[in-house]
Design a protein around this motif. Sequence first.
Motif, PDB file in Angstrom:
ATOM      1  N   GLY A   1      -9.054  44.152  10.812  1.00  0.00           N
ATOM      2  CA  GLY A   1      -9.436  43.642   9.513  1.00  0.00           C
ATOM      3  C   GLY A   1      -8.540  44.048   8.390  1.00  0.00           C
ATOM      4  O   GLY A   1      -8.771  43.704   7.243  1.00  0.00           O
TER       5      GLY A   1
ATOM      6  N   GLY B   1      -2.914  35.983  17.299  1.00  0.00           N
ATOM      7  CA  GLY B   1      -3.895  36.260  16.254  1.00  0.00           C
ATOM      8  C   GLY B   1      -3.219  36.771  15.001  1.00  0.00           C
ATOM      9  O   GLY B   1      -1.996  36.961  14.956  1.00  0.00           O
ATOM     10  N   SER B   2      -4.004  36.997  13.996  1.00  0.00           N
ATOM     11  CA  SER B   2      -3.485  37.451  12.713  1.00  0.00           C
ATOM     12  C   SER B   2      -2.945  38.870  12.815  1.00  0.00           C
ATOM     13  O   SER B   2      -3.307  39.640  13.713  1.00  0.00           O
ATOM     14  CB  SER B   2      -4.586  37.410  11.641  1.00  0.00           C
ATOM     15  OG  SER B   2      -5.140  36.124  11.542  1.00  0.00           O
TER      16      SER B   2
ATOM     17  N   ALA C   1      -4.975  42.235  13.907  1.00  0.00           N
ATOM     18  CA  ALA C   1      -6.107  41.859  14.754  1.00  0.00           C
ATOM     19  C   ALA C   1      -6.330  42.847  15.886  1.00  0.00           C
ATOM     20  O   ALA C   1      -7.411  42.898  16.470  1.00  0.00           O
ATOM     21  CB  ALA C   1      -5.894  40.453  15.317  1.00  0.00           C
TER      22      ALA C   1
ATOM     23  N   HIS D   1       3.695  35.958  17.593  1.00  0.00           N
ATOM     24  CA  HIS D   1       3.268  35.128  16.478  1.00  0.00           C
ATOM     25  C   HIS D   1       3.830  33.719  16.622  1.00  0.00           C
ATOM     26  O   HIS D   1       3.226  32.745  16.178  1.00  0.00           O
ATOM     27  CB  HIS D   1       3.740  35.732  15.147  1.00  0.00           C
ATOM     28  CG  HIS D   1       2.825  36.797  14.627  1.00  0.00           C
ATOM     29  ND1 HIS D   1       3.217  38.102  14.476  1.00  0.00           N
ATOM     30  CD2 HIS D   1       1.529  36.748  14.247  1.00  0.00           C
ATOM     31  CE1 HIS D   1       2.200  38.828  14.011  1.00  0.00           C
ATOM     32  NE2 HIS D   1       1.175  38.019  13.852  1.00  0.00           N
TER      33      HIS D   1
ATOM     34  N   GLU E   1      -9.140  38.416  16.678  1.00  0.00           N
ATOM     35  CA  GLU E   1      -9.391  38.550  15.243  1.00  0.00           C
ATOM     36  C   GLU E   1     -10.313  39.739  15.037  1.00  0.00           C
ATOM     37  O   GLU E   1     -11.320  39.882  15.735  1.00  0.00           O
ATOM     38  CB  GLU E   1     -10.022  37.286  14.644  1.00  0.00           C
ATOM     39  CG  GLU E   1      -9.116  36.075  14.625  1.00  0.00           C
ATOM     40  CD  GLU E   1      -7.899  36.249  13.726  1.00  0.00           C
ATOM     41  OE1 GLU E   1      -7.953  37.107  12.807  1.00  0.00           O
ATOM     42  OE2 GLU E   1      -6.890  35.566  13.949  1.00  0.00           O
ATOM     43  N   GLN E   2      -9.941  40.609  14.119  1.00  0.00           N
ATOM     44  CA  GLN E   2     -10.739  41.783  13.761  1.00  0.00           C
ATOM     45  C   GLN E   2     -11.133  42.617  14.978  1.00  0.00           C
ATOM     46  O   GLN E   2     -12.248  43.099  15.106  1.00  0.00           O
ATOM     47  CB  GLN E   2     -11.989  41.367  12.988  1.00  0.00           C
ATOM     48  CG  GLN E   2     -11.661  40.701  11.669  1.00  0.00           C
ATOM     49  CD  GLN E   2     -12.888  40.395  10.837  1.00  0.00           C
ATOM     50  OE1 GLN E   2     -14.008  40.609  11.287  1.00  0.00           O
ATOM     51  NE2 GLN E   2     -12.675  39.923   9.622  1.00  0.00           N
TER      52      GLN E   2
ATOM     53  N   ARG F   1      -9.707  28.465  16.501  1.00  0.00           N
ATOM     54  CA  ARG F   1      -8.750  29.296  15.784  1.00  0.00           C
ATOM     55  C   ARG F   1      -7.329  29.101  16.317  1.00  0.00           C
ATOM     56  O   ARG F   1      -6.376  29.044  15.542  1.00  0.00           O
ATOM     57  CB  ARG F   1      -9.163  30.767  15.911  1.00  0.00           C
ATOM     58  CG  ARG F   1      -8.216  31.755  15.232  1.00  0.00           C
ATOM     59  CD  ARG F   1      -8.126  31.526  13.744  1.00  0.00           C
ATOM     60  NE  ARG F   1      -7.343  32.569  13.084  1.00  0.00           N
ATOM     61  CZ  ARG F   1      -6.852  32.470  11.868  1.00  0.00           C
ATOM     62  NH1 ARG F   1      -7.052  31.358  11.166  1.00  0.00           N
ATOM     63  NH2 ARG F   1      -6.168  33.461  11.342  1.00  0.00           N
TER      64      ARG F   1
ATOM     65  N   LEU G   1      -1.578  33.182   8.107  1.00  0.00           N
ATOM     66  CA  LEU G   1      -1.569  34.470   8.810  1.00  0.00           C
ATOM     67  C   LEU G   1      -1.648  35.600   7.801  1.00  0.00           C
ATOM     68  O   LEU G   1      -0.996  35.553   6.763  1.00  0.00           O
ATOM     69  CB  LEU G   1      -0.295  34.606   9.650  1.00  0.00           C
ATOM     70  CG  LEU G   1      -0.159  33.598  10.816  1.00  0.00           C
ATOM     71  CD1 LEU G   1       1.145  33.854  11.537  1.00  0.00           C
ATOM     72  CD2 LEU G   1      -1.324  33.689  11.764  1.00  0.00           C
TER      73      LEU G   1
END
Length: 633
Positions: free
Chosen positions: A37, A427-428, A431, A587, A602-603, A621, A632
């Motif tokens: 997060g 993912g971001s 993450a 990425h 994510e998170q 997603r 991102l």
Amino acid sequence: MMDDIRSQRLQKKYQSQAEAHSTNRQIAAPKDLPTAGQGGGGMGRRFSGGKPKNLQQIVKRLYSYLREERIALAFALFFVILHNFASVYASYMLRPIINDHIVPVGGVGDAAGLAKALGFMGSLYMCSMLSRYTMTNILLTVSQKAQRKIRKDLFTHLQQLPVRFFDQSNTGETMSRFTNDIDTVGEVLNNTVAQILSGVITLTSTIGLMLYTNVPVALISLIFLPLTKWILDGFTKRGRSFYSAQQAALGTLNGFIEESISGQKVVKVFCHEEISTSEFVWLNQDYRKKQLSAQSLASAMMPAMLGLNNLNYVVVAGVGLLFCINGRLDLGGLTVLVNYSRQFARPLNDLSGQMNTLYSALAGAERVFEILDTEPEPADLPDAVTLENCTGALSVQNVYFGYNAKNPAVRDITFEVSSGQKVAFVGSTGAGKTTVANLIPRFYDISDGQITIDGIDIRQIKRADLRKHVNIILQDTHLFTKSVMENIRYGRLDATDEEVIAAAEMANAHSFILQLKDGYDTVLEHDGSNLSQGQRQLLGIARATLSEAPILIMDEATSSVDTRAEKSIEKGLDHLASSRATIVIAHRLSTVRNADLILVMEQGRIIERGDHDTLLQRGGRYFELYTGLAELA
């Protein structure tokens, strides 16, 4: 006004880091491994010096490095005693010289006897000089050996520390322990130890001869001893904290310089030269202030001791003259007592003159021992096993992990990958993708769940053997100051030159290597600074290709190369992955299209799983990331 505000911010910044180090050792997520997060991890803490907690313990630990040199120290002690005995007794020769050969009772001097006495006195001083020279050389050898042992222990211990230590530590700060702190300790072992030994012996023998010459006058002189000790104690208490602060400020300054030099490109890109210079000026000024406080204290100590010494001299001379007038003391005895009153305080003066080095060394030794006391990686379990004929079948079941207990970085992670399969994490930023990758070789130990290789829990596998079976290609490849051939061979030290070249060809590095000045014998400089980022990455891939580890982890492995080179590399990596269990973190989603399983995180959680086509059809997603609809973090 702006300078005052900036100074306050910098002071608050570095004070908070010092307080965090001294009062709280809580583990924080490293810079490149952000917690769930978050957009990125916080900057690792810096070490900072403080008041030594146990001086006696520090001295004992320093002495432990001298135990093997006990014989040399015994010889040094012998020459210290000989030096001081000869020096003190030579001073006492003034009494018989004056009484027997200059002003004898009969009133006639004795030239021949005076010459002999002076010759004997000169031989004593010569003996004292040679003894001191021999003692100094012995202690120099001993101190150099001790420094070598300390450096070896420190470097060896660093190899045993967990990855989290390096994630949290400042490189320049750690380097300061190897240079400034250990050098200061060596200076104490070389000079201050001799000063202390010499001072104790000189003080003892001087007091003894003063009492032998005239007890009342000697006792009057001894009255100054408690006063001298009281003054020294006062300087000691204040100086200890001053010199600890000085060493800490020096370490912080060195750390900032190291960061600034290594990150000079970033500084220039963001036009932060003025800001960087301003921060350096502040740190340099802070170090100057702390050094000035410490040095001023040391400078004030010598005049204070000298003044007390002069007062002692005046009192002894005055009382001694009264005793001479009353016939209770001879002229030679008065001369000896006055001379000894100077020598009486000299050992204490010598000690006060060494306080600068002594305090710095104690603070530096504590900083060195602080690293040596850092817990290494936990030992392998007594029944830990080695992997035999490992296939690389990796299973991760319900894994939880957090850099701190309040904020788990990954939660309930479950997946499997076997030889020839490829699992991709997307993912971001923040993450938890890289965190998962670091759990497999046990750079960090999981909080809950289980990770197995070939059905064996990784905690039941010897750590060194586990890591031999896991190869990681990082986004930033570290290269050593060795030839290109040796840098690639780092992946498998027993590889032949032909195998190294084959690995380079597979990684698409062979062609550019041949264009270098000396080809594969080209020596790389400063972490490969004479290569482009893409070329450095190709060498890292070639190094991993050479390794026979059955598990391959690629963390943004192709992010630093252009699209054309990437496609060529992917062919080699596909060939490499065909016989290995492969985990890819990326990425650039084009690099994971052919993965057998794609996990979207994510998170800290896996929110989607499936292959490329399945995830696109789902429109979740992954679809947003692939089509560029999501920003991102």
